[in-house]
Write a protein that holds these residues in place. Sequence first.
Motif, PDB file in Angstrom:
ATOM      1  N   GLY A 128     -13.743  -6.332   3.389  1.00 18.35           N
ATOM      2  CA  GLY A 128     -14.747  -7.113   4.091  1.00 18.35           C
ATOM      3  C   GLY A 128     -14.373  -8.557   4.346  1.00 18.35           C
ATOM      4  N   VAL A 129     -13.159  -8.955   3.948  1.00 17.43           N
ATOM      5  CA  VAL A 129     -12.724 -10.326   4.216  1.00 17.43           C
ATOM      6  C   VAL A 129     -12.524 -10.491   5.722  1.00 17.43           C
ATOM      7  CG1 VAL A 129     -10.861 -12.002   3.874  1.00 17.43           C
ATOM      8  CG2 VAL A 129     -11.640 -10.598   1.969  1.00 17.43           C
ATOM      9  N   PRO A 130     -13.088 -11.518   6.331  1.00 16.57           N
ATOM     10  CA  PRO A 130     -12.925 -11.709   7.788  1.00 16.57           C
ATOM     11  C   PRO A 130     -11.463 -11.863   8.174  1.00 16.57           C
ATOM     12  CG  PRO A 130     -14.639 -13.150   6.917  1.00 16.57           C
ATOM     13  CD  PRO A 130     -13.941 -12.544   5.733  1.00 16.57           C
ATOM     14  N   MET A 131     -11.137 -11.449   9.409  1.00 15.60           N
ATOM     15  CA  MET A 131      -9.750 -11.503   9.872  1.00 15.60           C
ATOM     16  C   MET A 131      -9.132 -12.900   9.763  1.00 15.60           C
ATOM     17  SD  MET A 131      -8.066 -10.490  13.568  1.00 15.60           S
ATOM     18  CE  MET A 131      -8.111  -8.717  13.250  1.00 15.60           C
ATOM     19  N   PRO A 132      -9.785 -13.963  10.228  1.00 14.93           N
ATOM     20  CA  PRO A 132      -9.141 -15.281  10.127  1.00 14.93           C
ATOM     21  C   PRO A 132      -8.784 -15.649   8.693  1.00 14.93           C
ATOM     22  CG  PRO A 132     -11.025 -15.387  11.587  1.00 14.93           C
ATOM     23  CD  PRO A 132     -11.084 -14.053  10.913  1.00 14.93           C
ATOM     24  N   VAL A 133      -9.659 -15.323   7.747  1.00 18.23           N
ATOM     25  CA  VAL A 133      -9.403 -15.640   6.341  1.00 18.23           C
ATOM     26  C   VAL A 133      -8.247 -14.803   5.812  1.00 18.23           C
ATOM     27  CG1 VAL A 133     -10.385 -15.658   4.015  1.00 18.23           C
ATOM     28  CG2 VAL A 133     -11.798 -16.319   5.966  1.00 18.23           C
ATOM     29  N   ALA A 134      -8.238 -13.511   6.158  1.00 23.00           N
ATOM     30  CA  ALA A 134      -7.176 -12.617   5.680  1.00 23.00           C
ATOM     31  C   ALA A 134      -5.821 -13.043   6.232  1.00 23.00           C
ATOM     32  CB  ALA A 134      -7.482 -11.179   6.088  1.00 23.00           C
ATOM     33  N   VAL A 135      -5.763 -13.362   7.520  1.00 23.23           N
ATOM     34  CA  VAL A 135      -4.502 -13.796   8.139  1.00 23.23           C
ATOM     35  C   VAL A 135      -4.028 -15.104   7.524  1.00 23.23           C
ATOM     36  CG1 VAL A 135      -3.443 -14.602  10.279  1.00 23.23           C
ATOM     37  CG2 VAL A 135      -4.909 -12.573  10.300  1.00 23.23           C
ATOM     38  N   LEU A 136      -4.956 -16.044   7.334  1.00 24.54           N
ATOM     39  CA  LEU A 136      -4.594 -17.333   6.747  1.00 24.54           C
ATOM     40  C   LEU A 136      -4.100 -17.165   5.317  1.00 24.54           C
ATOM     41  CD1 LEU A 136      -4.488 -20.408   7.014  1.00 24.54           C
ATOM     42  CD2 LEU A 136      -6.866 -20.478   6.211  1.00 24.54           C
ATOM     43  N   ALA A 137      -4.774 -16.321   4.535  1.00 28.12           N
ATOM     44  CA  ALA A 137      -4.375 -16.109   3.143  1.00 28.12           C
ATOM     45  C   ALA A 137      -2.975 -15.509   3.056  1.00 28.12           C
ATOM     46  CB  ALA A 137      -5.393 -15.200   2.442  1.00 28.12           C
TER      47      ALA A 137
ATOM     48  N   PRO B 147       2.504   0.572   1.557  1.00 32.63           N
ATOM     49  CA  PRO B 147       1.416   1.026   2.433  1.00 32.63           C
ATOM     50  C   PRO B 147       1.212   0.026   3.573  1.00 32.63           C
ATOM     51  CG  PRO B 147       0.753   1.073   0.114  1.00 32.63           C
ATOM     52  CD  PRO B 147       2.047   0.346   0.168  1.00 32.63           C
ATOM     53  N   GLU B 148       0.617   0.464   4.650  1.00 32.67           N
ATOM     54  CA  GLU B 148       0.323  -0.442   5.752  1.00 32.67           C
ATOM     55  C   GLU B 148      -0.785  -1.406   5.336  1.00 32.67           C
ATOM     56  OE1 GLU B 148       0.251   0.491  10.291  1.00 32.67           O
ATOM     57  OE2 GLU B 148      -1.813   0.718   9.579  1.00 32.67           O
ATOM     58  N   ILE B 149      -0.598  -2.676   5.688  1.00 31.30           N
ATOM     59  CA  ILE B 149      -1.609  -3.672   5.351  1.00 31.30           C
ATOM     60  C   ILE B 149      -2.874  -3.421   6.177  1.00 31.30           C
ATOM     61  CG2 ILE B 149       0.138  -5.378   4.730  1.00 31.30           C
ATOM     62  CD1 ILE B 149      -0.395  -6.746   7.417  1.00 31.30           C
ATOM     63  N   PRO B 150      -4.040  -3.856   5.708  1.00 34.33           N
ATOM     64  CA  PRO B 150      -5.285  -3.652   6.481  1.00 34.33           C
ATOM     65  C   PRO B 150      -5.216  -4.350   7.843  1.00 34.33           C
ATOM     66  CG  PRO B 150      -5.762  -4.337   4.226  1.00 34.33           C
ATOM     67  CD  PRO B 150      -4.294  -4.499   4.408  1.00 34.33           C
ATOM     68  N   GLU B 151      -5.903  -3.792   8.810  1.00 41.46           N
ATOM     69  CA  GLU B 151      -5.898  -4.361  10.152  1.00 41.46           C
ATOM     70  C   GLU B 151      -6.484  -5.770  10.187  1.00 41.46           C
ATOM     71  OE1 GLU B 151      -7.419  -2.058  13.343  1.00 41.46           O
ATOM     72  OE2 GLU B 151      -6.322  -0.233  12.782  1.00 41.46           O
ATOM     73  N   THR B 152      -7.334  -6.088   9.228  1.00 41.48           N
ATOM     74  CA  THR B 152      -7.906  -7.435   9.191  1.00 41.48           C
ATOM     75  C   THR B 152      -6.850  -8.494   8.902  1.00 41.48           C
ATOM     76  OG1 THR B 152      -8.469  -7.041   6.858  1.00 41.48           O
ATOM     77  CG2 THR B 152     -10.203  -6.685   8.506  1.00 41.48           C
ATOM     78  N   SER B 153      -5.696  -8.071   8.395  1.00 41.72           N
ATOM     79  CA  SER B 153      -4.614  -9.007   8.100  1.00 41.72           C
ATOM     80  C   SER B 153      -3.576  -9.065   9.219  1.00 41.72           C
ATOM     81  CB  SER B 153      -3.918  -8.632   6.785  1.00 41.72           C
ATOM     82  OG  SER B 153      -4.798  -8.730   5.696  1.00 41.72           O
ATOM     83  N   PHE B 154      -3.781  -8.290  10.287  1.00 44.68           N
ATOM     84  CA  PHE B 154      -2.825  -8.308  11.400  1.00 44.68           C
ATOM     85  C   PHE B 154      -2.888  -9.656  12.121  1.00 44.68           C
ATOM     86  CE2 PHE B 154      -2.410  -3.468  12.433  1.00 44.68           C
ATOM     87  CZ  PHE B 154      -2.071  -3.243  11.107  1.00 44.68           C
TER      88      PHE B 154
END
Length: 362
Positions: A104-113, A174-181
């Motif tokens: 449930g982490v938003p995409m911008p946060v996941a990508v930034l992290a 494993p493939e990373i979640p799409e929210t981290s793309f």
Amino acid sequence: MSPARLLKGAAVPVGAVVLALVVGALLVAATGGDPVDLGAQIVDRVLLDYWGLSDLLSRMSPLLLAGIAVAIPLRAGLYNVGAEGQIYMGGLFATVVALNLPAGVPMPVAVLAASLAGAAGGALWAGIAGVLKARRGIDEVVTTLLMNYVALNLISYAASGPLKAPGAPYPYSPEIPETSFLPLLMADTEAHLGVVVGLLVAVLARFALGRTAWGYGVEVAGKSPGAATYAGIAVGRTTVIAFALGGAAAGLAGAFEVIGLKHRLYANFAAGYGYDGLVVAFLAAGDPVWSVISAAFMALLRTAVTTLKSAGLDATAVTIVQGLIVLFAASGLALQRYGAFDRLFARRRRPAAAAAGSGAAS
């Protein structure tokens, strides 16, 4: 930087590229090919083609960041030969964070992290070499080069051990979640926003090196450590910070390869980009902004090879040009370092001055 100094610094890289292109064209002509037609094919299939241009941009991102990873320590008189390992460690750190983020982490946060984790991984890996250089005086070329192999083996172990995907036939995570793309720059391609981030990093690095007190300290420490110490500049701390910042850029390159392109970790996921970063930095004379141009050129050559091969065309000449650029750039830099060009120009100036003096006497 004065125009005269800028021209002097650009003489070796520009000369290396021109010589490589001329020799490459002669080799193509000598084997019965048409160098003009080959150049037209590269322009048509890479620069003027949607998919070719996207491929170029996706390759330019790690090349640019790897070039900056080398350029920052280079301004401090240090040689970072370890961008390859720093890229791998950045990819490892980014993968671990991306796979373990809460749902449930938003995409911008996941990508930034994931991106910050990659930068931290590269910075920590490069910082080890910086500390060894600053505290023990151990040659940074040796440590950074050897640490590349350590990093490669760590990635291989992680992908085949603790991070291996369940039931995977080969060692990969494993493939990373799409929210981290990482978002794409061009739709339905592999070109992602990493190249835009690379441009921003280049501008920030140029500003930090050329417009801040820290950048002045880096410049002085690189040219004269003794004078820097006398002026109160902490040379050891400058060394560690320069390596850490360079490693952070390389770590970003590794993170973007995972979250922007591969979407999983496996061994050799970015083979060769770190070493090509050396060429990018040397062609740019250690300037982060000029690294944009040299990275684009090296990405063009890399893309041209794969594009021509996929079209059933001979790409040998392009590969030769890549090697010639490295050869001529390294030779020119070695001659420049030992003052060969200065001595050559001094010999030319002396006869001209003598002739002018004799003319005035008469």
